[in-house]
Write a protein that holds these residues in place. Structure first.
Motif, PDB file in Angstrom:
ATOM      1  N   GLN A 235     -14.133  10.281  -9.526  1.00  0.00           N
ATOM      2  CA  GLN A 235     -15.405   9.644  -9.186  1.00  0.00           C
ATOM      3  C   GLN A 235     -16.458   9.847 -10.267  1.00  0.00           C
ATOM      4  N   GLY A 236     -16.189  10.764 -11.201  1.00  0.00           N
ATOM      5  CA  GLY A 236     -17.172  11.060 -12.229  1.00  0.00           C
ATOM      6  C   GLY A 236     -16.970  10.238 -13.488  1.00  0.00           C
ATOM      7  N   ALA A 237     -17.341  10.850 -14.614  1.00  0.00           N
ATOM      8  CA  ALA A 237     -17.267  10.145 -15.894  1.00  0.00           C
ATOM      9  C   ALA A 237     -15.835   9.871 -16.315  1.00  0.00           C
ATOM     10  N   ASN A 238     -14.870  10.644 -15.800  1.00  0.00           N
ATOM     11  CA  ASN A 238     -13.485  10.469 -16.205  1.00  0.00           C
ATOM     12  C   ASN A 238     -12.834   9.244 -15.578  1.00  0.00           C
ATOM     13  N   PHE A 239     -13.592   8.514 -14.740  1.00  0.00           N
ATOM     14  CA  PHE A 239     -13.056   7.296 -14.150  1.00  0.00           C
ATOM     15  C   PHE A 239     -12.672   6.290 -15.221  1.00  0.00           C
ATOM     16  N   VAL A 240     -13.352   6.341 -16.364  1.00  0.00           N
ATOM     17  CA  VAL A 240     -13.075   5.407 -17.466  1.00  0.00           C
ATOM     18  C   VAL A 240     -12.093   6.001 -18.455  1.00  0.00           C
ATOM     19  N   ASN A 241     -11.490   7.145 -18.125  1.00  0.00           N
ATOM     20  CA  ASN A 241     -10.508   7.780 -19.002  1.00  0.00           C
ATOM     21  C   ASN A 241      -9.187   7.918 -18.236  1.00  0.00           C
ATOM     22  N   PRO A 242      -8.385   6.859 -18.207  1.00  0.00           N
ATOM     23  CA  PRO A 242      -7.133   6.921 -17.432  1.00  0.00           C
ATOM     24  C   PRO A 242      -6.157   7.968 -17.939  1.00  0.00           C
ATOM     25  N   ALA A 243      -6.187   8.262 -19.238  1.00  0.00           N
ATOM     26  CA  ALA A 243      -5.270   9.266 -19.789  1.00  0.00           C
ATOM     27  C   ALA A 243      -5.577  10.652 -19.224  1.00  0.00           C
ATOM     28  N   LYS A 244      -6.841  10.997 -19.152  1.00  0.00           N
ATOM     29  CA  LYS A 244      -7.242  12.290 -18.612  1.00  0.00           C
ATOM     30  C   LYS A 244      -7.007  12.342 -17.099  1.00  0.00           C
ATOM     31  N   MET A 245      -7.213  11.230 -16.421  1.00  0.00           N
ATOM     32  CA  MET A 245      -6.943  11.164 -14.990  1.00  0.00           C
ATOM     33  C   MET A 245      -5.461  11.413 -14.704  1.00  0.00           C
ATOM     34  N   MET A 246      -4.584  10.796 -15.515  1.00  0.00           N
ATOM     35  CA  MET A 246      -3.149  10.972 -15.312  1.00  0.00           C
ATOM     36  C   MET A 246      -2.713  12.400 -15.644  1.00  0.00           C
ATOM     37  N   ALA A 247      -3.356  13.018 -16.627  1.00  0.00           N
ATOM     38  CA  ALA A 247      -3.036  14.408 -16.966  1.00  0.00           C
ATOM     39  C   ALA A 247      -3.391  15.341 -15.814  1.00  0.00           C
ATOM     40  N   SER A 248      -4.549  15.150 -15.231  1.00  0.00           N
ATOM     41  CA  SER A 248      -4.958  15.984 -14.100  1.00  0.00           C
ATOM     42  C   SER A 248      -4.073  15.729 -12.880  1.00  0.00           C
ATOM     43  N   THR A 249      -3.688  14.479 -12.675  1.00  0.00           N
ATOM     44  CA  THR A 249      -2.807  14.152 -11.548  1.00  0.00           C
ATOM     45  C   THR A 249      -1.429  14.781 -11.728  1.00  0.00           C
ATOM     46  N   LEU A 250      -0.918  14.775 -12.943  1.00  0.00           N
ATOM     47  CA  LEU A 250       0.391  15.382 -13.215  1.00  0.00           C
ATOM     48  C   LEU A 250       0.347  16.882 -12.976  1.00  0.00           C
ATOM     49  N   ILE A 251      -0.736  17.534 -13.382  1.00  0.00           N
ATOM     50  CA  ILE A 251      -0.884  18.969 -13.150  1.00  0.00           C
ATOM     51  C   ILE A 251      -0.876  19.271 -11.655  1.00  0.00           C
ATOM     52  N   ALA A 252      -1.541  18.421 -10.876  1.00  0.00           N
ATOM     53  CA  ALA A 252      -1.596  18.631  -9.437  1.00  0.00           C
ATOM     54  C   ALA A 252      -0.268  18.316  -8.756  1.00  0.00           C
ATOM     55  N   THR A 253       0.509  17.411  -9.321  1.00  0.00           N
ATOM     56  CA  THR A 253       1.754  16.978  -8.689  1.00  0.00           C
ATOM     57  C   THR A 253       2.905  17.941  -8.947  1.00  0.00           C
ATOM     58  N   LEU A 254       2.935  18.561 -10.110  1.00  0.00           N
ATOM     59  CA  LEU A 254       4.088  19.366 -10.527  1.00  0.00           C
ATOM     60  C   LEU A 254       4.471  20.483  -9.550  1.00  0.00           C
ATOM     61  N   PRO A 255       3.539  21.317  -9.073  1.00  0.00           N
ATOM     62  CA  PRO A 255       3.954  22.409  -8.172  1.00  0.00           C
ATOM     63  C   PRO A 255       4.668  21.921  -6.917  1.00  0.00           C
ATOM     64  N   ALA A 256       4.100  20.930  -6.250  1.00  0.00           N
ATOM     65  CA  ALA A 256       4.725  20.411  -5.036  1.00  0.00           C
ATOM     66  C   ALA A 256       6.067  19.764  -5.337  1.00  0.00           C
ATOM     67  N   LEU A 257       6.160  19.059  -6.456  1.00  0.00           N
ATOM     68  CA  LEU A 257       7.407  18.395  -6.830  1.00  0.00           C
ATOM     69  C   LEU A 257       8.503  19.406  -7.131  1.00  0.00           C
ATOM     70  N   ILE A 258       8.169  20.456  -7.859  1.00  0.00           N
ATOM     71  CA  ILE A 258       9.160  21.480  -8.210  1.00  0.00           C
ATOM     72  C   ILE A 258       9.663  22.201  -6.960  1.00  0.00           C
ATOM     73  N   ILE A 259       8.740  22.568  -6.086  1.00  0.00           N
ATOM     74  CA  ILE A 259       9.139  23.273  -4.856  1.00  0.00           C
ATOM     75  C   ILE A 259      10.021  22.391  -3.982  1.00  0.00           C
TER      76      ILE A 259
END
Length: 277
Positions: A235-259
């Motif tokens: 919702q912030g300034a990173n809304f216009v930075n899809p690369a950074k959004m995808m990096a943060s999403t991948l970090i959040a997804t990895l633990p649940a995916l690995i488990i």
């Protein structure tokens, strides 16, 4: 007949492969986009990056002001692990008590547990929020952990496992001198392990992915979990930075995916099996 069966098997495999690729493409897009530069992520439609970079991940972990993602990860790990342990401990003891102990109102309790399974979580969301608000406990770890401390689904699941468990084994252990707690740990736990692992995985994923409840009870940036933190990033300034959004999403997804990948076989066994084979 055999040729028709072989053709049907091949078609099923092809269809399953295509369907799997359809679900896999968004994940691959997220992974590859997280390694793109801002300009390439905005302008290029290619799946594979022309220029690989770790800049997005470096920026995420170096920004400790309004977006302390390392603190969000710690908060999420603490809340998820503590909440899952509470649920497993309380639900196992409750299910064992209902399956083996006789006490007044036992049937009524079972009816209430089954009835509670039909109540949507949104119904109790706001009453729970106002209770913690009146106690001045919002924006702390207390409302993030204790509402997850028990669940009727786990009680019902393990209770049904114990119904098919022969009492003769418990009686034999009792004759050998084992007390109630020893029987529970040494005899019951190994038997209901698939159900416990299933409950653990379901609870972990539910707590880890929960968004609405942490959004209600947490306001300060340092107390946010990964889900609410990522929402604030988008919702912030990173809304216009899809690369950074995808990096943060991948970090959040990895633990649940690995488990889930490591516990998948136990999860399937717990859902499809019951009792002693």
């Amino acid at each position: 007949m055999r040729k028709h069966r072989s053709l049907a098997s091949i078609l099923n495999i092809v269809a399953a492969t295509v369907l799997g690729l359809v679900f896999l493409v968004p994940i691959l897009w997220m992974i590859f986009t997280s390694f793109k530069t801002l300009g390439e992520a905005m302008a290029s439609s290619s799946l594979i990056p022309y220029t690989w970079t770790l800049e997005n991940y470096v920026q995420l972990f170096s920004d400790t002001g309004d977006a302390p993602i390392d603190r969000w990860i710690i908060n999420t790990a603490l809340v998820t692990v503590a909440g899952t342990l509470f649920v497993v401990f309380v639900d196992v003891l409750a299910a064992y008590s209902l399956a083996r102990l006789d006490f007044p109102g036992k049937k009524l309790v079972l009816i209430m547990i089954v009835g509670a399974l039909t109540i949507p979580g949104i119904v109790t969301l706001f009453p729970s929020f106002y209770i913690f608000k009146m106690l001045n406990l919002t924006d702390t770890y207390v409302p993030l952990i204790f509402p997850y401390s028990a669940g009727t689904l786990g009680v019902f699941l393990i209770y049904n496992f114990l119904l098919s468990f022969p009492k003769e084994l418990e009686e034999a252990a009792h004759l050998d001198g084992a007390n109630q707690w020893r029987i529970l740990v040494s005899v019951i736990f190994p038997t209901v392990r698939p159900a416990i692992l299933t409950l653990t995985v379901i609870t972990f994923l539910n707590i880890y992915n929960d968004y609405l409840w942490p959004l209600l009870v947490v306001n300060s940036p340092e107390m946010k979990t990964v889900t609410t933190g990522l929402a604030s990033l988008i919702q912030g300034a990173n809304f216009v930075n899809p690369a950074k959004m995808m990096a943060s999403t991948l970090i959040a997804t990895l633990p649940a995916l690995i488990i889930f990948l490591f516990t998948n076989r136990f999860f399937v066994k717990g859902v499809t099996g019951s009792g002693i084979k």
